[in-house]
Design an enzyme around this catalytic site. Structure first.
Site, short mmCIF file in Angstrom:
data_model
loop_
_atom_site.label_atom_id
_atom_site.label_comp_id
_atom_site.label_asym_id
_atom_site.label_seq_id
_atom_site.Cartn_x
_atom_site.Cartn_y
_atom_site.Cartn_z
N ILE A 349 -6.15 3.94 11.28
CA ILE A 349 -5.36 3.61 12.47
C ILE A 349 -4.23 4.61 12.70
O ILE A 349 -3.62 4.63 13.78
CB ILE A 349 -4.80 2.18 12.41
CG1 ILE A 349 -3.90 1.99 11.18
CG2 ILE A 349 -5.94 1.16 12.41
CD1 ILE A 349 -3.21 0.62 11.14
N SER A 413 2.23 -10.41 10.67
CA SER A 413 3.38 -9.87 9.95
C SER A 413 3.62 -10.69 8.68
O SER A 413 2.76 -11.46 8.25
CB SER A 413 4.62 -9.87 10.85
OG SER A 413 5.69 -9.18 10.24
N LYS A 416 8.34 -11.01 4.40
CA LYS A 416 9.11 -9.92 3.80
C LYS A 416 9.80 -9.05 4.85
O LYS A 416 10.61 -8.18 4.50
CB LYS A 416 8.21 -9.08 2.90
CG LYS A 416 7.69 -9.84 1.69
CD LYS A 416 6.70 -9.03 0.89
CE LYS A 416 6.26 -9.80 -0.36
NZ LYS A 416 5.58 -11.07 -0.05
N VAL A 454 -0.62 -15.56 0.70
CA VAL A 454 -1.83 -16.39 0.79
C VAL A 454 -2.49 -16.43 -0.58
O VAL A 454 -2.45 -15.47 -1.34
CB VAL A 454 -2.81 -15.86 1.85
CG1 VAL A 454 -2.26 -16.06 3.24
CG2 VAL A 454 -3.15 -14.40 1.62
N THR A 478 7.81 -11.59 -13.32
CA THR A 478 8.96 -10.69 -13.26
C THR A 478 10.28 -11.37 -13.59
O THR A 478 11.14 -10.79 -14.25
CB THR A 478 9.06 -10.06 -11.85
OG1 THR A 478 9.11 -11.09 -10.87
CG2 THR A 478 7.85 -9.17 -11.59
#
Length: 644
Positions: A349, A413, A416, A454, A478
């Site tokens: 793209i 989107s 984040k 997801v 983390t």
């Protein structure tokens, strides 16, 4: 021919059973002696009544059953047929006795007591034969591989009882059901088909350990996800395997049996109630239209393809940079939706000329833009690629949609993009701004849909955890306080389509993600579901936060106003429009820097476009600032100040 001989065998067995029942009636009536009734009177009466019994039992479908699966309904049918037989035979005998009153009547000495005993014996013998056959098959089943799997069933309701019956009727014995678990006080201590209800869900761990249980089967098809997580939590520290039965819809439709168990999946724990969609609106949005989906081989893109195909598009164009994912999704769609025309296109793209050729050739009416670079740490180290794909690529697709008169453009989107701390999040925020700016001057309706993580997407935390568990650990997290929103891929895709039908142009739709989940809790649940003990069998290791990561994700940014929609799981965020000219100039500068990999310069330019981007601030420090700001806002609102 096989069916004929089978019926003949079953009828022959019934003849023998009727003979036995009548013999028992005569001999009991005669004090257990062979009197002058045998054999002449017995044989004559047997032949006369046999005709009645065979006809009546045939009318009650008694020659079609499968004896090894004899059930209560079969026994009730036998009792009904026996009643009808005696109601025909006894009155018939009286009528015949009166008709032949002046003539010799061979059954003049026949006793009604024998007929009634025959009725009782017939029920006992025929029912008993079927139960013996069923018990024979259940008790003489062979075990395929040595030891039986010892299972504990959670749920002593109808589903649990049906599961137990089906397990007991299996042609090859596989399971040893040691007991039931149920919170219903009235069921405590009772036995179901000889299997006891042993306690409550909170006691499942102790019961499983004391009874040497191998597997826990959750027989509650309508159980809530919260309750299911509670069961798994109680079992942490055991080596149990977990299974569940199919959903009620599948069972009721006859597609599956209760005993067709499957492993409990993380989707069962984190999933939510089914999404209610306005299918007629989505149908009008997609049916008989040319639909183009970018990133068609990715997790979200491929699921968008599956969802769109259900609404009868005129043609589906699959745009993808990677050839292997495109090959697989195109092959899957051709098998599942042969009536839909597909066109798979390899395209980067970022290549504006190639994108324009695709639009000029295919003329898509609806564009769903799912292509993106989404891995936060990778994009921190490769900021130029995030700019090229997420910003420039989105702009190329959006400009082509405008140029070639697409009616609708939907960009997917991420949460984040809200107060971004990463290159990935900030580039997605810039892409949102591109879409909103273009909408102001275009006849195409441009909308954006934001949502969080997801479940099971490529490269996401769950597949990584599964791989680490398969390798024996450790499972890496983390930070102990790290939390994320999760949604299933089908739910996210369905809500994207629903939001797209609501768009008038320029909106940023936000999907309701439910409650956030701690990643460390997710790791413990996955380890437990895999049959291991967190901390003992599989270590959980904290590795420290990576560049660009947040402890938490947000679904809004300051300055945006939330607006409800007609769908309870979709909201709209509106923000101040961006100066498109200034934005275009900044993006051109970013595109120039993209291949030079000058991170500092890219960060500086992004900050000029997205002031809230704070990628150079320590994530823990940012979290503390956010907590302090939120507490201050709560105090202010609590005192009644600061309200408009």
């Amino acid at each position: 021919m096989y069916r004929f001989w089978r019926y003949l065998r079953i009828i022959s067995v019934h003849v023998v059973l009727f003979a036995v029942s009548l013999f028992l009636a005569f001999i009991v009536n005669d004090g257990m002696r062979l009197g002058d009734w045998f054999p002449k009177l017995y044989l004559q009466w047997f032949l006369v009544t046999l005709v009645v019994k065979l006809i009546v039992f045939g009318l009650f479908q008694q020659y079609h059953g499968w004896w090894r699966y004899a059930s209560v309904s079969d026994l009730l049918s036998i009792i009904k047929a026996s009643h009808v037989c005696v109601l025909i035979i006894v009155p018939g005998w009286y009528v015949a006795l009166n008709i032949f009153k002046e003539n010799p009547w061979p059954f003049r000495n026949m006793e009604v007591a024998v007929m009634l005993m025959d009725w009782a014996a017939m029920i006992m013998v025929v029912c008993g034969a079927r139960l013996i056959m069923r018990l024979y098959y259940e008790e003489t089943q062979t075990l395929e591989s040595g030891r039986l799997t010892r299972i504990l069933i959670v749920g002593a309701g109808n589903a649990g009882e049906t599961l137990l019956r089906e397990i007991q009727r299996m042609p090859v014995m596989q399971y040893d059901v040691v007991g039931f678990i149920d919170d219903d006080r009235s069921k405590q201590g009772v036995r179901i088909h000889g299997v006891p209800v042993m306690g409550k869900v909170s006691e499942v761990r102790e019961i499983a350990q004391s009874k040497d249980v191998d597997e826990l089967v959750i027989a509650m098809p309508s159980v809530s996800h919260t309750k299911l997580r509670e069961v798994i939590k109680y079992c942490q520290g055991t080596n149990l395997r977990f299974s569940t039965i199919p959903d009620l819809v599948s069972i009721a439709s006859g597609k599956v049996r209760v005993s067709q168990m499957r492993e409990v999946d993380i989707n069962d724990l984190l999933g939510r109630d089914p999404v209610k969609l306005e299918l007629d609106h989505i149908q009008n949005f997609l049916k008989d239209k040319v639909i183009l989906i970018t990133g068609a081989g990715g997790s979200i893109g491929s699921e968008m393809c599956r969802q769109v195909c259900q609404f009868g598009p005129k043609q589906l164009i699959l745009l993808e940079q990677a050839e292997n994912p495109l090959f697989y999704i195109e092959g899957e769609l051709r098998r599942k939706f042969p009536q839909t025309p597909f066109h798979g296109i390899i395209c980067d793209i970022f290549d504006r000329e190639r994108v324009n050729v695709v639009f000029e050739t295919c003329h898509p009416e609806v564009v769903i833009h799912a292509a993106a670079h989404k891995h936060v740490p990778l994009m921190e180290n490769n900021p130029g690629e995030a700019v090229k794909n997420n910003i420039c690529g989105t702009r190329n697709i959006a400009y082509a949609a405008d140029k070639y008169n697409a009616t609708n453009f939907v960009m997917i989107s991420t949460d984040k993009a809200v107060n971004p701390t990463s290159i990935m999040g900030s580039t997605k925020r810039v892409a949102e701004m591109v879409i909103q700016g273009l909408n102001e001057r275009s006849s195409t309706q441009f909308v954006t849909v934001r949502f969080g993580n997801v479940l099971g997407s490529n490269g996401s935390v769950i597949p990584i955890f599964r791989e680490q568990i398969a390798q024996g650990g450790p499972v890496t997290v983390t930070h102990p306080e790290m939390q994320r929103y999760f949604m299933t891929i089908p739910e996210a895709s369905q809500l994207v389509l629903q939001a797209a039908t609501m768009g008038k142009g320029g909106e940023i739709f936000v999907l309701d993600m439910g409650e956030p989940v701690k990643i460390v809790d997710l790791a413990r649940e996955l380890i437990t579901l895999s049959g291991f003990r967190p901390g003992d069998d599989i270590e959980i290791r904290f590795t420290g936060m990576r560049p660009g990561e947040k402890l938490f994700e947000e679904l809004s940014i300051e300055g945006e106003d939330m607006q409800p929609t007609c769908h309870p799981k979709i909201g709209i965020w509106k923000n101040v429009p961006t100066d498109e000219k200034r934005l275009t100039e900044a993006i051109e500068q970013l595109a120039t820097l993209a291949n030079r990999c000058s991170r500092d310069q890219i960060v500086k330019l992004i900050k000029a476009i997205v002031p809230e981007y704070c990628g150079d601030v320590d994530s823990l420090q940012l979290h503390e600032q956010h907590q302090a700001r939120r507490a201050q806002n709560n105090d202010t609102n609590g005192n009644g100040a600061g309200q408009s």
